[in-house]
Scaffold this motif. Structure first.
Motif, PDB file in Angstrom:
ATOM      1  N   PRO A  56     -11.234   6.156   8.048  1.00  7.32           N
ATOM      2  CA  PRO A  56     -11.618   6.454   9.437  1.00  7.32           C
ATOM      3  C   PRO A  56     -10.449   6.283  10.405  1.00  7.32           C
ATOM      4  N   VAL A  57     -10.310   7.230  11.318  1.00  7.09           N
ATOM      5  CA  VAL A  57      -9.210   7.185  12.286  1.00  7.09           C
ATOM      6  C   VAL A  57      -9.697   6.777  13.673  1.00  7.09           C
ATOM      7  N   GLN A  58     -10.978   6.975  13.945  1.00  6.45           N
ATOM      8  CA  GLN A  58     -11.520   6.571  15.246  1.00  6.45           C
ATOM      9  C   GLN A  58     -13.006   6.265  15.121  1.00  6.45           C
ATOM     10  N   VAL A  59     -13.431   5.239  15.844  1.00  3.98           N
ATOM     11  CA  VAL A  59     -14.845   4.867  15.918  1.00  3.98           C
ATOM     12  C   VAL A  59     -15.252   4.849  17.382  1.00  3.98           C
ATOM     13  N   SER A  60     -16.363   5.479  17.673  1.00  2.00           N
ATOM     14  CA  SER A  60     -16.911   5.449  19.033  1.00  2.00           C
ATOM     15  C   SER A  60     -18.130   4.540  19.045  1.00  2.00           C
ATOM     16  N   VAL A  91     -20.309 -22.269  22.742  1.00  7.89           N
ATOM     17  CA  VAL A  91     -19.876 -20.917  23.069  1.00  7.89           C
ATOM     18  C   VAL A  91     -18.439 -20.735  22.594  1.00  7.89           C
ATOM     19  N   ARG A  92     -18.198 -19.674  21.820  1.00  3.90           N
ATOM     20  CA  ARG A  92     -16.861 -19.392  21.323  1.00  3.90           C
ATOM     21  C   ARG A  92     -16.213 -18.296  22.161  1.00  3.90           C
ATOM     22  N   PRO A  93     -14.919 -18.418  22.426  1.00  4.95           N
ATOM     23  CA  PRO A  93     -14.249 -17.382  23.219  1.00  4.95           C
ATOM     24  C   PRO A  93     -14.220 -16.057  22.465  1.00  4.95           C
ATOM     25  N   LEU A  94     -14.330 -14.974  23.192  1.00  4.62           N
ATOM     26  CA  LEU A  94     -14.278 -13.648  22.591  1.00  4.62           C
ATOM     27  C   LEU A  94     -12.832 -13.249  22.344  1.00  4.62           C
ATOM     28  N   VAL A  95     -12.633 -12.352  21.376  1.00  4.57           N
ATOM     29  CA  VAL A  95     -11.295 -11.866  21.058  1.00  4.57           C
ATOM     30  C   VAL A  95     -11.218 -10.385  21.417  1.00  4.57           C
ATOM     31  N   MET A  96     -10.070  -9.964  21.916  1.00  6.21           N
ATOM     32  CA  MET A  96      -9.867  -8.561  22.285  1.00  6.21           C
ATOM     33  C   MET A  96      -9.387  -7.796  21.055  1.00  6.21           C
ATOM     34  N   ARG A  97     -10.033  -6.669  20.764  1.00  8.90           N
ATOM     35  CA  ARG A  97      -9.650  -5.847  19.621  1.00  8.90           C
ATOM     36  C   ARG A  97      -9.636  -4.376  20.030  1.00  8.90           C
ATOM     37  N   GLU A  98      -8.682  -3.632  19.498  1.00  6.44           N
ATOM     38  CA  GLU A  98      -8.595  -2.197  19.782  1.00  6.44           C
ATOM     39  C   GLU A  98      -8.906  -1.354  18.549  1.00  6.44           C
ATOM     40  N   ARG A  99      -9.202  -2.010  17.422  1.00  2.00           N
ATOM     41  CA  ARG A  99      -9.514  -1.304  16.181  1.00  2.00           C
ATOM     42  C   ARG A  99     -10.662  -1.982  15.449  1.00  2.00           C
ATOM     43  N   LEU A 153     -17.536  -6.293  10.979  1.00  2.00           N
ATOM     44  CA  LEU A 153     -17.383  -4.860  11.246  1.00  2.00           C
ATOM     45  C   LEU A 153     -16.201  -4.286  10.467  1.00  2.00           C
ATOM     46  N   ASP A 154     -15.097  -5.032  10.377  1.00  2.00           N
ATOM     47  CA  ASP A 154     -13.963  -4.600   9.554  1.00  2.00           C
ATOM     48  C   ASP A 154     -14.409  -4.370   8.109  1.00  2.00           C
ATOM     49  N   ALA A 155     -15.141  -5.351   7.563  1.00  2.00           N
ATOM     50  CA  ALA A 155     -15.591  -5.253   6.170  1.00  2.00           C
ATOM     51  C   ALA A 155     -16.552  -4.084   5.986  1.00  2.00           C
ATOM     52  N   TRP A 156     -17.443  -3.881   6.972  1.00  2.00           N
ATOM     53  CA  TRP A 156     -18.380  -2.755   6.879  1.00  2.00           C
ATOM     54  C   TRP A 156     -17.648  -1.416   6.842  1.00  2.00           C
ATOM     55  N   LEU A 157     -16.698  -1.191   7.764  1.00  2.00           N
ATOM     56  CA  LEU A 157     -16.058   0.116   7.821  1.00  2.00           C
ATOM     57  C   LEU A 157     -15.174   0.355   6.592  1.00  2.00           C
ATOM     58  N   ALA A 158     -14.556  -0.698   6.067  1.00  2.13           N
ATOM     59  CA  ALA A 158     -13.780  -0.559   4.832  1.00  2.13           C
ATOM     60  C   ALA A 158     -14.704  -0.174   3.677  1.00  2.13           C
ATOM     61  N   ALA A 214     -11.262   1.999  25.856  1.00  8.01           N
ATOM     62  CA  ALA A 214     -10.459   0.783  26.009  1.00  8.01           C
ATOM     63  C   ALA A 214     -10.769  -0.215  24.905  1.00  8.01           C
ATOM     64  N   PRO A 215      -9.838  -1.147  24.618  1.00  9.75           N
ATOM     65  CA  PRO A 215     -10.140  -2.248  23.698  1.00  9.75           C
ATOM     66  C   PRO A 215     -11.377  -3.013  24.171  1.00  9.75           C
ATOM     67  N   ALA A 216     -12.035  -3.694  23.245  1.00 10.94           N
ATOM     68  CA  ALA A 216     -13.282  -4.383  23.574  1.00 10.94           C
ATOM     69  C   ALA A 216     -13.228  -5.830  23.094  1.00 10.94           C
ATOM     70  N   ARG A 217     -14.109  -6.654  23.667  1.00  9.86           N
ATOM     71  CA  ARG A 217     -14.161  -8.077  23.313  1.00  9.86           C
ATOM     72  C   ARG A 217     -15.301  -8.324  22.324  1.00  9.86           C
ATOM     73  N   PHE A 218     -14.964  -9.003  21.228  1.00  9.03           N
ATOM     74  CA  PHE A 218     -15.911  -9.305  20.168  1.00  9.03           C
ATOM     75  C   PHE A 218     -15.912 -10.804  19.883  1.00  9.03           C
ATOM     76  N   GLN A 219     -17.006 -11.275  19.315  1.00  8.90           N
ATOM     77  CA  GLN A 219     -16.946 -12.560  18.644  1.00  8.90           C
ATOM     78  C   GLN A 219     -16.130 -12.353  17.372  1.00  8.90           C
ATOM     79  N   ALA A 220     -15.243 -13.292  17.072  1.00  9.79           N
ATOM     80  CA  ALA A 220     -14.281 -13.090  15.984  1.00  9.79           C
ATOM     81  C   ALA A 220     -14.968 -12.837  14.643  1.00  9.79           C
ATOM     82  N   ASP A 221     -15.984 -13.629  14.312  1.00 12.39           N
ATOM     83  CA  ASP A 221     -16.667 -13.444  13.031  1.00 12.39           C
ATOM     84  C   ASP A 221     -17.350 -12.082  12.954  1.00 12.39           C
ATOM     85  N   PHE A 222     -17.928 -11.647  14.065  1.00 11.09           N
ATOM     86  CA  PHE A 222     -18.607 -10.360  14.096  1.00 11.09           C
ATOM     87  C   PHE A 222     -17.610  -9.225  13.874  1.00 11.09           C
TER      88      PHE A 222
END
Length: 225
Positions: free
Chosen positions: A90-94, A43-51, A72-77, A60-68
């Motif tokens: 993109p300026v905001q993602v819901s 089990v890998r610790p989750l990372v907090m991200r706001e973008r 998502l960064d690569a997809w939105l770019a 609010a910021p959310a917790r992700f698996q780092a690789d995931f």
């Protein structure tokens, strides 16, 4: 381009799913392979991200698996790079992150245009941008599902053709709505697509990447530049 895909019905977005489920194609994704005999993966610790990439996460910021989160960064770019020149990045993602940090449900992507912030993608809006965004997610993830209300749910893993019912349903709908191939179905969509000059086999690794990229650009009407 035919304007008929400018306003798609939800029925057409999901068309072909029932037929696709009866077609036996491809092997299961490596993402769903059984864990090694030695036991479950650590089990890998989750990372907090706001973008995600350039976009702020709504709420609010959310917790992700780092690789995931990196996927998502690569997809939105990628989505942004193939969007109209008049749109800002993109300026905001819901969306909503799964409890394990390895799934994400997308509801909206907002961009700026002419000094106004607007929804470039909205889950409840059945238009070409919805199908384009679906294509962009299939480009980056092995499991993409259209939820009730049009939200798009992805699960972490390497992208590629798996032959799932969801991928086949997307391919049939894209052929019909973005390429105008109204007679395409779950059994013969590849043959129909080949007649348009799409040379690469869409069920190969490179062919699926080319097909989903072309679907994104056709849906956002950027395939002419």
């Amino acid at each position: 381009m035919n304007d008929s895909h400018a306003s798609l019905s939800r029925r057409r977005i999901l068309i072909g799913a029932a037929a696709a489920s009866a077609v036996t194609v491809g092997a299961a994704s490596a993402a769903h392979a059984a864990p090694p005999a030695g036991g479950a993966a650590p089990v890998r610790p989750l990372v907090m991200r706001e973008r995600i990439a350039t976009a702020r996460l709504a709420g609010a910021p959310a917790r992700f698996q780092a690789d995931f989160h990196e996927r998502l960064d690569a997809w939105l770019a990628f989505w942004s790079a193939n969007s109209p020149h008049a749109w800002s990045p993109p300026v905001q993602v819901s969306g909503r992150v799964g409890a394990d940090g390895a799934a994400f449900t997308l509801y909206a992507i907002q961009v700026s245009r002419d000094d106004e912030t607007r929804d470039a993608f909205a889950a409840g809006r059945s238009d070409a941008a919805h199908l384009a965004t679906l294509a962009s997610l299939h480009h980056h993830f092995p499991s993409v599902r259209v939820e009730a209300g049009g939200a798009l749910r992805v699960i972490d893993g390497p992208a590629g053709w798996t032959g799932s019912a969801e991928q086949v349903a997307f391919a049939v709908t894209a052929c019909r709505e973005l390429w105008g191939l109204r007679d395409a179905d779950a059994a013969d969509w590849r043959e129909h697509l080949g007649r348009t000059g799409h040379i690469a086999d869409p069920t190969s690794r490179s062919g699926w990447a080319a097909f989903t990229r072309a679907g994104l650009r056709r849906g956002l009407r950027t395939d002419t530049y």
